[in-house]
Design a protein around this motif. Structure first.
Motif, PDB file in Angstrom:
ATOM      1  N   LEU A  98      -4.352  11.058  11.812  1.00  0.00           N
ATOM      2  CA  LEU A  98      -3.610   9.825  11.529  1.00  0.00           C
ATOM      3  C   LEU A  98      -3.347   9.777  10.021  1.00  0.00           C
ATOM      4  O   LEU A  98      -4.095  10.353   9.239  1.00  0.00           O
ATOM      5  N   SER A  99      -2.279   9.098   9.649  1.00  0.00           N
ATOM      6  CA  SER A  99      -1.984   8.973   8.215  1.00  0.00           C
ATOM      7  C   SER A  99      -2.997   7.994   7.610  1.00  0.00           C
ATOM      8  O   SER A  99      -3.676   7.263   8.337  1.00  0.00           O
ATOM      9  N   ARG A 100      -3.049   7.991   6.276  1.00  0.00           N
ATOM     10  CA  ARG A 100      -3.951   7.084   5.570  1.00  0.00           C
ATOM     11  C   ARG A 100      -3.699   5.623   6.007  1.00  0.00           C
ATOM     12  O   ARG A 100      -4.623   4.872   6.270  1.00  0.00           O
ATOM     13  N   GLU A 101      -2.419   5.278   6.149  1.00  0.00           N
ATOM     14  CA  GLU A 101      -2.067   3.899   6.522  1.00  0.00           C
ATOM     15  C   GLU A 101      -2.500   3.596   7.964  1.00  0.00           C
ATOM     16  O   GLU A 101      -2.965   2.508   8.264  1.00  0.00           O
ATOM     17  N   GLU A 102      -2.319   4.597   8.835  1.00  0.00           N
ATOM     18  CA  GLU A 102      -2.716   4.386  10.239  1.00  0.00           C
ATOM     19  C   GLU A 102      -4.229   4.225  10.363  1.00  0.00           C
ATOM     20  O   GLU A 102      -4.712   3.380  11.119  1.00  0.00           O
TER      21      GLU A 102
END
Lengths: 216, 166
Positions: free
Chosen positions: B133-137
């Protein structure tokens, strides 16, 4: 020791998130920078170990944590743009204001019936005393709770339609024989009382209570 | 330049660049590709050959020179392979050649280090590296800020590195 600017590319490179240009730049860089290549190798082992052994990282919380609230947030974010979210919030606020502030203000207050200049009765209720349950025989009288002096009560008895109506200033009334004769055991009846002030104004109404006369 | 000195330079070059070339090749072709090791040896031979023939004139760094040869050879390999693979069957899965004894040992130590991590670090590593997952996710999933995600990942990596250096 100063951090190399390319260090931040390591995760992106290993997780295939870099643009083609950044990827090539980073590749050329690690052919020249032994420090970054060392870190790259180390991170690669860490990521591959995690990929091969995810069970080492699964905590009781991993699955249960947040999901409910965070997933809800995520779902909401996925559904609405920030602008739509603000609009939805404002609409919800408006609806709440209408339900809890405006509607109650506009509702007609319970009627007040004036008996005399000093005495006021808030409308609607006359408590019926008898009969209010099923009877073994045809009731000979009907009784209700007194509201005050000089009040005229109108008593109505119904089967499917109005059977009998009479007025009295007492809080009870005896049923005439001819009416009793019309009432049949096994049938359901209902009755209601309305109260009027001396000037003929309706001041209170009872609920319509049903009773059944048991079959002989 | 004496023959011994040339030998030493070649040794040094091979020791330094072989793992880097191998890493780049495996990344491009997949660690399970049976041709990886051959390709790495072939690239190293080409590099040495070009240096000895005077093709490397020091206009760029040696690293960039080796990188360029490696990248060209990978592109050629993929071109050749895509022609061949139209008619050839898929190769059988091959044990990961990178799983050398050293890498295996390192992986064991990483496993041990992961076991020592507090749940908050394990959660964030699981979502960031395993689920990718991305940092934001990850931040959304855990109800924390993206900056906090970076902090947790960096600190977890620091703890793992500490364990690897013992």
């Amino acid at each position: 020791m100063r951090k190399c600017k390319f260090e931040d590319f390591i995760d992106g490179y290993l997780l295939n998130r870099l643009s083609e240009r950044d990827k090539e730049a980073f590749e050329e860089h690690y052919f020249n920078c032994s420090s970054c290549f060392e870190k790259l190798q180390e991170r690669d082992v860490i990521i591959r170990t995690i990929k091969n052994h995810p069970e080492l990282l699964i905590t009781e919380k991993t699955e249960a944590r947040v999901p409910l609230l965070a997933t809800l947030k995520k779902e909401v974010r996925a559904f609405f743009t920030p602008r739509q979210l603000v609009l939805a919030g404002l609409t919800a606020l408006l609806v709440l204001v209408v339900i809890f502030v405006i509607v109650p203000r506009n509702q007609a207050p319970a009627p007040n019936f004036f008996l005399t200049d000093e005495e006021t009765v808030r409308g609607s209720s006359i408590t019926l005393i008898s009969p209010v349950i099923d009877m073994n025989q045809i009731p000979s009288s009907f009784e209700w709770k007194k509201l005050g002096e000089n009040i005229e009560y109108q008593v109505s008895i119904f089967n499917h339609q109005l059977l009998w109506k009479a007025t009295t200033k007492e809080n009870r009334i005896t049923l005439p024989e001819e009416v009793k004769a019309k009432m049949v055991p096994g049938e359901k009846y209902s009755w209601q009382v309305k109260a009027f002030s001396p000037d003929g104004t309706l001041i209170a109404v009872s609920s319509r209570v049903q009773f059944k006369i048991a079959a002989q | 330049m004496t023959l011994n000195k040339i030998e030493e330079d070649i040794q040094e070059l091979v020791v330094r660049y072989r793992p880097i070339i191998a890493f780049r090749v495996r990344k491009a072709l997949g660690a399970q590709n049976v041709d990886c090791e051959d390709l790495v040896s072939e690239i190293l031979s080409q590099v040495l050959e070009k240096i000895q023939s005077g093709e490397f004139r020091g206009e760029s760094s040696l690293g960039t020179f080796v990188y360029t040869i490696t990248s060209r050879r990978i592109v050629d390999y993929i071109r050749e392979k895509s022609k061949v693979m139209k008619y050839a069957p898929e190769p059988h899965p091959h044990p990961d050649p990178q799983e050398t004894l050293e890498a295996q040992e390192m992986s064991e130590r990483v496993k041990k280090a992961l076991g020592f991590l507090k749940p908050k670090y394990r959660d964030v590593l699981y979502l960031y590296y395993y689920q990718e997952l991305s940092r934001e996710e990850v931040a959304n999933r855990l109800g924390i800020s993206p900056r906090k995600v970076s902090e947790l990942v960096n600190y977890a990596l620091k703890l793992i590195r500490k364990e690897l250096k013992i």
